[in-house]
Write an enzyme that holds these catalytic residues in place. Structure first.
Site, short mmCIF file in Angstrom:
data_model
loop_
_atom_site.label_atom_id
_atom_site.label_comp_id
_atom_site.label_asym_id
_atom_site.label_seq_id
_atom_site.Cartn_x
_atom_site.Cartn_y
_atom_site.Cartn_z
N LYS A 89 110.65 2.88 69.12
CA LYS A 89 111.65 2.72 70.17
C LYS A 89 113.08 2.99 69.70
CE LYS A 89 109.39 -0.15 73.60
NZ LYS A 89 108.07 -0.53 73.01
N GLU A 111 116.67 -3.39 80.27
CA GLU A 111 115.72 -4.43 80.67
C GLU A 111 114.61 -4.42 79.64
OE1 GLU A 111 115.41 -1.64 83.26
OE2 GLU A 111 113.89 -0.83 81.92
N SER A 376 102.44 3.67 66.53
CA SER A 376 103.75 3.50 67.17
C SER A 376 104.54 2.31 66.65
CB SER A 376 103.58 3.39 68.69
OG SER A 376 102.67 2.35 69.02
#
Ligand SMILES: *Cc1c(COP(=O)(O)O)cnc(C)c1O
Length: 394
Positions: A89, A111, A376
Site C-alpha cells: 500500500k 478512509e 502483498s
C-alpha cells in the site's frame, strides 16, 4: 484488445467518474496534476528515491525452493511484505502524497477499513509534514485498536464514522461528504477503485511491482515474462501492480484470487466476480455484489483487506474479456496456505496474501513454468487470528 485506461477513464465498459457535480472539479484537477507532474524528472527522482531509501525497494523476487518442490514448478515470491509498513500500500500512498504536495494541498483525507491504508497514509503524511484525517467506521475502530494507535502516534486524526453499519463503506461515504465540503483537501484512495482518475493513477504507482519483476526475471532467468502472475484481489491494487507490465503479453497468465469467505454460495463471501453483477459503486462502473434493488450486499472475508463488495474497473474488464482468470479461496483454504508457507519457507504472510498462496492448489503447473506470486503483505497484523487457528493448521 486494449487493457489500458482510455482518455475518459474507461477500461472497456468499466470505470468512468459517476460522481456528484461538485466533485468533478476535484477529479479534473487531479487528472491535470498527474499529467503535469508524473513523468517529470523532478517527480520521478523524488518518488524513486523514497521507494528505494524509505520503502526499501526493489523488493526481492525470492525463489522459494520448498514451495517449488511441493508444486513441481518454479515459484518466485515477490516480497511486498518486506516494504516499510508491511505491505504494497505504501507505494501508492507515497505517489499520491507527492502529487498532493505539488498541487499545494496541505491536508490529506483517507478512509480505512482494517486500518492498513490509514497507517500507510499517516506514515507518509508524517514524513512529508502533511495534515492527515482518516475516517474509520466506529466498529472497525474498536476491532482494529493497534492500527488506530499507530495512526494517532503518526499524528493523524481518526474520525469515527457512526452512520449505517459503522464499517468501511460508511467511512467512505463520510469521507466523500467531507471532501465535498472541503475541496481544498486531497482525497487519497487506497486501491484501484473510485472515480477516474484514481484507478489509473493507483495502478501506475503500484506498477513498480511488475516493472521490478521484469528486470529481476531477466537477471535470473534471461527472460522478462513468467508463465503466471498470481495475486489476491480486494479492490485490486496489488494485483494491478503485479499485472501491469504484463497486461499486453498474452503469453503471461494473470491469476486474480478473491476471498470466498465461508464459501462462494454461503452468503458470507467477498467473491465479487462469482456473485456480483455490473453496477456503480464509489463513482465507478464495475462489478459489485448487490441485491435485486441495487443495494450493496455486505461482503465477508476473514481478511479485512479483501472484505470489499466491489473490485476495480480494470479487473472487471480483465474478467469480462477473459484476459484475467479469477479464482477464489475460502477462509479455511487461506489459513491453511498461511501455515503452509510459514512452515515451508519461514515467511508469515498477511491473510490477504494467503489467498493467493492458496490458489497454488488450484492450478496445474508444468515443471518448466515460472510462477510469480505477489506476497502483498506480512502477517504481523494477523497474529491474533492465526493464534486462534494454530492447533488446527500447524
Ligand atoms: C489492503 C491489502 C490488500 C487488498 O488490497 P488490494 O487493493 O486488492 O491490493 C491485499 N493485501 C494486503 C497485505 C493489504 O494490506
Amino acid at each position: 484488445m486494449n487493457y489500458q485506461v482510455d482518455e475518459n477513464g474507461f477500461y472497456g465498459e468499466f470505470g468512468g467518474a459517476f460522481i456528484p457535480e461538485l466533485l468533478h472539479h476535484n477529479c479534473e484537477e487531479l487528472s491535470a496534476a498527474f499529467a503535469q507532474y508524473y513523468d517529470t524528472e523532478e517527480f520521478q527522482a523524488e518518488f524513486q528515491s523514497l521507494l528505494r531509501d524509505y520503502v526499501g525497494r526493489p523488493s526481492p523476487l525470492y525463489y522459494a525452493p520448498k514451495l517449488s518442490k511441493k508444486y513441481n514448478t518454479t515459484i518466485l515470491l515477490k516480497r511486498e511484505d518486506l516494504n516499510h509498513t508491511g505491505a504494497h500500500k505504501v507505494n501508492n500512498t507515497i505517489g499520491q502524497a507527492l502529487l498532493a504536495k505539488r498541487m499545494g494541498k496541505t491536508k490529506i483525507l483517507a478512509e480505512t477499513g482494517a486500518g492498513q491504508h490509514g497507517v500507510a497514509t499517516a506514515t507518509i503524511c508524517a514524513l512529508l509534514g502533511l495534515e492527515c484525517v482518516v475516517f474509520m467506521g466506529e466498529i472497525d475502530i474498536a476491532r482494529q485498536a493497534p492500527n488506530v494507535e499507530r495512526m494517532k502516534m503518526l499524528g493523524a486524526t481518526v474520525v469515527a464514522a457512526t452512520s449505517g453499519s459503522k464499517t468501511l463503506k460508511d467511512a467512505t461515504n463520510e469521507a466523500i461528504r467531507y471532501w465535498i465540503n472541503h475541496p481544498d483537501t486531497y482525497y487519497l484512495i487506497g486501491s484501484v477503485v473510485g472515480p477516474h482518475p484514481y484507478p489509473a493513477l493507483v495502478a501506475k504507482f503500484q506498477s513498480v511491482i511488475s516493472e521490478e519483476v521484469k528486470k529481476q526475471l531477466m537477471e535470473k532467468y534471461g527472460k522478462e515474462n513468467p508463465d503466471y502472475v498470481i495475486a489476491c484481489v480486494g479492490g485490486g491494487s496489488n494485483a494491478a501492480g503485479a499485472f501491469y507490465h504484463f497486461l499486453d503479453d498474452e503469453d503471461v497468465q494473470l491469476i486474480a484470487v478473491e476471498a470466498a469467505g465461508l464459501g462462494v454460495d454461503s452468503g458470507e463471501t467477498a467473491a465479487t466476480m462469482q456473485k456480483g453483477s455490473e453496477g456503480i459503486i464509489h463513482g465507478s462502473r464495475t462489478m459489485l455484489m448487490q441485491d435485486d434493488d441495487g443495494q450493496i450486499v455486505e461482503p465477508y472475508s476473514i481478511s479485512a483487506g479483501l472484505d470489499y463488495p466491489g473490485v476495480g474497473p480494470l479487473h472487471a474488464h480483465l474478467f469480462k474479456t477473459g484476459r484475467g482468470t479469477f479464482l477464489n479461496a475460502t477462509d479455511e483454504e487461506a489459513l491453511k496456505a498461511a501455515f503452509m508457507l510459514t512452515k515451508e519457507e519461514g515467511i508469515i504472510p498477511a491473510l490477504e496474501s494467503a489467498h493467493a498462496i492458496a490458489a497454488l492448489e488450484k492450478i496445474n503447473f508444468k515443471p518448466q513454468d515460472i510462477v510469480v506470486l505477489n506476497v502483498s503483505g506480512r502477517g504481523d497484523k494477523d497474529m491474533e487470528t492465526y493464534m486462534k487457528f494454530s492447533e488446527k493448521f500447524s
